[in-house]
Design an enzyme around this catalytic site. Structure first.
Site, mmCIF file in Angstrom:
data_model
loop_
_atom_site.group_PDB
_atom_site.id
_atom_site.type_symbol
_atom_site.label_atom_id
_atom_site.label_comp_id
_atom_site.label_asym_id
_atom_site.label_seq_id
_atom_site.Cartn_x
_atom_site.Cartn_y
_atom_site.Cartn_z
ATOM 1 N N CYS A 98 -121.635 -43.310 103.255
ATOM 2 C CA CYS A 98 -120.882 -42.274 102.530
ATOM 3 C C CYS A 98 -119.374 -42.364 102.779
ATOM 4 O O CYS A 98 -118.931 -42.361 103.928
ATOM 5 C CB CYS A 98 -121.416 -40.915 102.987
ATOM 6 S SG CYS A 98 -120.377 -39.529 102.504
ATOM 7 N N TYR A 150 -117.391 -41.141 91.344
ATOM 8 C CA TYR A 150 -118.654 -40.383 91.215
ATOM 9 C C TYR A 150 -118.762 -39.739 89.833
ATOM 10 O O TYR A 150 -119.832 -39.706 89.237
ATOM 11 C CB TYR A 150 -118.748 -39.301 92.301
ATOM 12 C CG TYR A 150 -119.168 -39.861 93.646
ATOM 13 C CD1 TYR A 150 -120.508 -39.933 93.997
ATOM 14 C CD2 TYR A 150 -118.231 -40.333 94.554
ATOM 15 C CE1 TYR A 150 -120.909 -40.459 95.213
ATOM 16 C CE2 TYR A 150 -118.614 -40.863 95.773
ATOM 17 C CZ TYR A 150 -119.953 -40.921 96.110
ATOM 18 O OH TYR A 150 -120.355 -41.443 97.298
HETATM 19 N N1 LIG Z 1 -116.935 -32.230 100.096
HETATM 20 C C1 LIG Z 1 -117.796 -32.983 100.944
HETATM 21 C C2 LIG Z 1 -118.654 -33.919 100.145
HETATM 22 C C3 LIG Z 1 -119.504 -34.791 100.978
HETATM 23 C C4 LIG Z 1 -120.616 -35.433 100.138
HETATM 24 O O1 LIG Z 1 -120.790 -35.115 98.949
HETATM 25 N N2 LIG Z 1 -121.385 -36.337 100.747
HETATM 26 C C5 LIG Z 1 -122.480 -36.961 100.021
HETATM 27 C C6 LIG Z 1 -122.736 -38.367 100.483
HETATM 28 S S1 LIG Z 1 -121.627 -39.557 99.896
HETATM 29 C C7 LIG Z 1 -123.751 -36.221 100.305
HETATM 30 O O2 LIG Z 1 -124.079 -35.982 101.455
HETATM 31 N N3 LIG Z 1 -124.471 -35.861 99.248
HETATM 32 C C8 LIG Z 1 -125.743 -35.222 99.350
HETATM 33 C C9 LIG Z 1 -125.971 -34.265 98.215
HETATM 34 O O3 LIG Z 1 -125.019 -33.963 97.479
HETATM 35 O O4 LIG Z 1 -127.093 -33.772 98.097
HETATM 36 C C10 LIG Z 1 -116.940 -33.719 101.943
HETATM 37 O O5 LIG Z 1 -115.976 -34.381 101.535
HETATM 38 O O6 LIG Z 1 -117.231 -33.626 103.116
#
Ligand SMILES: N[C@@H](CCC(=O)N[C@@H](CS)C(=O)NCC(=O)O)C(=O)O
Length: 318
Positions: A63, A194
């Site tokens: 990530c 994304y």
């Molecule tokens: N705003 C968050 C976004 C983090 C994020 O979206 N991480 C993704 C992985 S790349 C995730 O864990 N997604 C799981 C989901 O949305 O269910 C940050 O920057 O910490």
């Protein structure tokens, strides 16, 4: 992929606006800050004093958001002070998990199967997505923060009196410029890939891919004759752009259809990518197996057969 609703896990994709087909990202829910004396930070509540050994960072090596936080941990010399827990790269039923795999760390909190259990340990009725990174406080038994921009910034200074080195990723005299650039890079590049990749309509894809490449063109121009994006030292602006750049050619170009150009077609951005990769402690934060397998095998709706393309080599030679 799924989400928690009142503490219950649901396996469902719910990231797109039904009418426009646009990808939408939630606001992060836990926004407290670790500070040198435990005082309240810019958002959230106080009580999180910087102390070596007290905090734990949950990440996925795939990530880009989690990567920012771990890059700061390495750059600031905090690898002994803050524990690292790495989830499995596959994110499907149950979301992020601790199933066995190379470089995966079992959950030290309760030997959880899934990361959503860590969220409900912090807040039993939590509703929302279960994302990485997560910064956990062992003393209060809760999540300090799950927003990567906050974690990158707080690790940049919170531990300066108790073990971190004096690298300044957010220099006072450049803060306005860094904030302004971060916002644009977030919108068009970090989240832009994304928005293009998860678009569910041609209009939503076009609306993301155009500004993405316009911004990359602009950044290439900006980097002419410079080593870093802002001022003449590495700052958090470079770190934030870099975690997207390093994934771009092997993943976003193909999987997210961001194929107008590649990073290797931008000589200055390609050399920034390499320059940051070669900083002390950074190469070990990069795991291309987790990166490739995560994207190509987790998103069944855009790559139903889970084929992982072979090319290209992610890093150009120095
Ligand atoms: N705003 C968050 C976004 C983090 C994020 O979206 N991480 C993704 C992985 S790349 C995730 O864990 N997604 C799981 C989901 O949305 O269910 C940050 O920057 O910490």
């Amino acid at each position: 992929m799924g989400f928690l609703k009142n503490g219950e896990w649901h396996d469902e994709w719910d990231h797109n606006d039904e009418d426009s087909g646009e990808f939408e990202r939630d606001e992060s829910a836990f926004r407290n800050w670790i500070t040198p004396d435990g005082s309240t930070g810019p958002t959230g509540e106080g009580g999180f004093k910087a102390e070596p050994g007290r905090y734990r960072l949950y990440i996925s090596l795939a990530c880009p958001w989690a990567h920012r936080a771990n890059a700061a941990r390495h750059l600031k010399g905090l690898t002994d002070a803050i524990d690292l827990v790495v989830v499995h790269w596959l994110m499907k039923e149950g979301g992020w998990s601790f199933r066995e795999g190379e470089c995966v760390t079992p959950d030290p909190l309760m030997n959880a199967d899934h990361l959503h259990q860590v969220y409900t340990a912090a807040k039993p009725d939590y509703s929302g997505h279960v994302t990485v990174p997560v910064l956990w406080d062992k003393e209060q038994g809760t999540i300090v923060n799950n927003e990567s921009a906050d974690i990158l910034r707080m690790l940049g200074s919170a531990f300066d009196d108790c073990g971190a080195n004096d690298l300044d990723l957010y220099p006072e005299q450049h803060r306005e410029e860094i904030d302004a650039l971060n916002e644009r890079v977030y919108e068009d590049v970090n989240n832009g890939v994304y928005k293009a990749g998860f678009a569910q309509s041609q209009d939503a894809y076009d609306a993301a891919v155009k500004p993405l490449f316009a911004m990359l063109d602009e950044l290439e121009e900006r980097m002419q004759g410079r080593e870093w994006l802002v001022g003449d030292t590495l700052t958090e602006a470079d770190v934030r752009l870099w975690t997207t750049l390093i994934r771009f050619d092997p993943v976003y170009n193909t999987h997210f259809k961001c194929n107008v150009r590649r990073i290797r077609d931008y000589p200055a951005l390609a050399s920034l990518t390499r320059r940051i990769h070669d900083l002390p402690g950074i190469a070990e934060t990069v795991n291309f197996d987790h990166i490739r397998h995560h994207y190509y095998e987790s998103h069944e709706h855009i790559n139903p057969n889970g084929i992982v393309p072979r090319g290209p080599d992610p890093l150009l030679p120095a």
